[in-house]
Design an enzyme around this catalytic site. Structure first.
Site, PDB file in Angstrom:
ATOM      1  N   ASP A   2       4.829   2.023 -10.824  1.00 64.17           N
ATOM      2  CA  ASP A   2       3.645   2.862 -10.674  1.00 64.17           C
ATOM      3  C   ASP A   2       3.899   3.931  -9.616  1.00 64.17           C
ATOM      4  O   ASP A   2       4.742   3.755  -8.722  1.00 64.17           O
ATOM      5  CB  ASP A   2       2.444   2.028 -10.211  1.00 64.17           C
ATOM      6  CG  ASP A   2       1.805   1.267 -11.359  1.00 64.17           C
ATOM      7  OD1 ASP A   2       2.150   1.541 -12.512  1.00 64.17           O
ATOM      8  OD2 ASP A   2       0.972   0.398 -11.069  1.00 64.17           O
ATOM      9  N   GLY A  45      -2.682   6.129   2.728  1.00 61.23           N
ATOM     10  CA  GLY A  45      -2.582   5.156   3.810  1.00 61.23           C
ATOM     11  C   GLY A  45      -1.231   4.470   3.902  1.00 61.23           C
ATOM     12  O   GLY A  45      -0.598   4.171   2.887  1.00 61.23           O
ATOM     13  N   ASP A  64      -1.746  -5.099  -4.603  1.00 65.02           N
ATOM     14  CA  ASP A  64      -1.611  -6.413  -5.215  1.00 65.02           C
ATOM     15  C   ASP A  64      -1.836  -6.273  -6.711  1.00 65.02           C
ATOM     16  O   ASP A  64      -2.736  -5.537  -7.146  1.00 65.02           O
ATOM     17  CB  ASP A  64      -2.632  -7.383  -4.615  1.00 65.02           C
ATOM     18  CG  ASP A  64      -2.522  -8.771  -5.222  1.00 65.02           C
ATOM     19  OD1 ASP A  64      -1.759  -9.583  -4.681  1.00 65.02           O
ATOM     20  OD2 ASP A  64      -3.177  -9.033  -6.246  1.00 65.02           O
ATOM     21  N   PRO A  81       0.782  -1.242   0.000  1.00 71.76           N
ATOM     22  CA  PRO A  81       0.000   0.000   0.000  1.00 71.76           C
ATOM     23  C   PRO A  81       0.809   1.285   0.000  1.00 71.76           C
ATOM     24  O   PRO A  81       0.228   2.364  -0.079  1.00 71.76           O
ATOM     25  CB  PRO A  81      -0.825  -0.120   1.280  1.00 71.76           C
ATOM     26  CG  PRO A  81       0.019  -0.956   2.183  1.00 71.76           C
ATOM     27  CD  PRO A  81       0.703  -1.951   1.287  1.00 71.76           C
ATOM     28  N   LYS A  86       1.133   6.523 -13.878  1.00 74.52           N
ATOM     29  CA  LYS A  86      -0.319   6.346 -13.773  1.00 74.52           C
ATOM     30  C   LYS A  86      -0.847   7.281 -12.681  1.00 74.52           C
ATOM     31  O   LYS A  86      -1.249   6.841 -11.606  1.00 74.52           O
ATOM     32  CB  LYS A  86      -0.650   4.892 -13.476  1.00 74.52           C
ATOM     33  CG  LYS A  86      -0.588   3.997 -14.702  1.00 74.52           C
ATOM     34  CD  LYS A  86      -1.061   2.608 -14.352  1.00 74.52           C
ATOM     35  CE  LYS A  86      -1.327   1.770 -15.599  1.00 74.52           C
ATOM     36  NZ  LYS A  86      -2.436   2.275 -16.394  1.00 74.52           N
ATOM     37  N   GLY A 103       1.490  -0.894  -7.115  1.00 69.24           N
ATOM     38  CA  GLY A 103       0.969  -0.654  -5.778  1.00 69.24           C
ATOM     39  C   GLY A 103      -0.005  -1.753  -5.380  1.00 69.24           C
ATOM     40  O   GLY A 103      -0.682  -2.343  -6.220  1.00 69.24           O
TER      41      GLY A 103
END
Length: 410
Positions: free
Chosen positions: A200, A366, A255, A177, A222, A253
């Site tokens: 990413d 987060g 999964d 995350p 992205k 990022g």
């Protein structure tokens, strides 16, 4: 013997008899590795710990339920003596010497003909550490060295170059995350070995700074509502670099298969004949609520949780989500990529039966240093998002579990 260091060697015990005397804590710690080595393990002991007994019940070892008797070591290749009877240990050790069986003594290392090193494993490598000075053996010190080496291999801070030719290909790595400590051990190792990394924005960016200078880092860019590298361009980059014989990591990022378009990349690589390894990652749909103190399930509150994408509005013809059905559920709803659509989502849920007082939490950035949590209800969330200027990436949690994990006032 104490004047000379031990000679390190790796024993190949597959199919060979290993005798363990004593079924206590020492045996409990040592038996799993012996079983993993394929040894034919005979345990001789009148009693055993529950874990050791379970191994016998499962057929992993053979257990003879009696004390040691002379002759028990006659057919052994290796012996571990760990009974609570010093006399029996000494007699068994003497038998091992007569039969030329390498013998570990749990009660008296100086009387043993073999020592058990502190061992660890990482990526097909076994690390074994022995203290060379018999007069100054310190198991804690050797264990600490073992742990440091294994941790370095696992997290990529200790990297040894491969001198044999590596098979080129792509590793699709879920980076978790955002917190760099939440990437998997395997993911971090593959990242440390990469020639090319296509990353990413939502991946663990801090890890990129640790890569060696020769590693080419490509920003997939992205970024929501801004510049975007087309998925086809990403697929092409993966294929092209792999065909150049390079080891490529696609760092994503969360999964790769949870709204990450990972399967599209796997399919593109398969069509090009490029081998691909998929490394699952910790999904933000669970990790981010947890980091904010919100359990997605809780006894007596929520028996299920549903994860949906909110990147298109409920009334959009492209939406594949059955929002009326979700409104009838009583569990937790986790919405990803839904910050700009949360007003419409909330209205739809209320229109189909969800209470407007249902708690909502938005957790922005987060697991990172910038993490913040904003609480609302379905009735107020649209205005709260505007007033609090909540920006993506943010995970939205809808349900009574939000109240369970809500910080105390004041």
């Amino acid at each position: 013997m104490a004047e000379h260091p031990a000679y390190p060697v790796g024993l190949r015990l597959s199919g060979r008899r290993v005798v363990v005397l004593g079924g206590g804590q020492v045996a409990q710690r040592r038996l799993p590795a012996l079983v993993a080595a394929g040894a034919d393990v005979l345990l001789v002991s009148p009693g055993a710990t529950p874990s050791v007994e379970a191994m016998a019940d499962a057929g992993e070892i053979t257990w003879v339920r009696r004390p040691y008797e002379d002759g028990d070591l006659a057919d052994a290749w290796y012996a571990l003596i760990a009974t609570s009877d010093p006399v029996a240990n000494a007699v068994a050790s003497a038998e091992a010497e007569r039969h030329r069986v390498w013998c570990v003594r749990a009660d008296d290392a100086d009387a043993a003909t073999a020592w058990t090193p502190a061992t660890g494993h990482s990526a097909g490598v076994t690390v074994a550490v022995l203290t060379t000075d018999a007069r100054g053996r310190d198991p804690r010190h050797t264990a600490a060295i073992r742990d440091a080496v294994v941790e370095g291999l696992r997290d990529g801070t200790l990297v040894a170059p491969h001198h044999r030719t590596r098979t080129p290909g792509v590793a699709l790595v879920g980076g978790g995350p955002g917190d760099p400590d939440l990437i998997t051990v395997r993911g971090r190792r593959l990242l440390a070995e990469a020639d090319v990394v296509i990353a990413d924005r939502l991946g663990p960016r801090d890890l990129l700074a640790e890569l060696p200078p020769h590693v080419e880092v490509i920003d997939a860019a992205k970024i929501p509502y801004g510049r975007a590298m087309a998925q086809e361009a990403i697929n092409d980059a993966l294929v092209q670099h792999a065909r150049q014989g390079k080891s490529v990591v696609r760092l994503k990022g969360g999964d790769p298969f949870v709204f990450g378009r990972g399967m599209e990349e796997v399919q593109a690589l398969a069509e090009a004949g490029i081998p691909c390894t998929v490394v699952p990652g910790i999904s933000s749909s669970i990790a981010v609520p947890g980091a904010a103190g919100i359990p997605v399930t809780h006894r007596g509150v929520a028996h299920e949780f549903t994860v949906v994408s909110g990147h298109v509005a409920p009334d959009d013809e492209r939406s594949l989500v059955d929002w009326p059905a979700l409104a009838r559920l009583t569990g937790t709803l986790v919405v990803l990529m839904g910050v700009d659509k949360i007003g419409q989502i909330a209205e739809t849920l209320v229109a189909h039966g969800r209470s407007p007082d249902t708690p909502v939490a938005l957790v922005q950035e987060g697991t990172t240093a910038a993490q913040r949590r904003v609480d609302a209800t379905l009735a107020t969330v649209a205005g709260t998002v505007r007033a609090a200027d909540v920006k993506p990436p943010a995970v939205i949690v809808i349900g009574e579990v939000v109240a369970v994990g809500r910080p105390a006032a004041g």
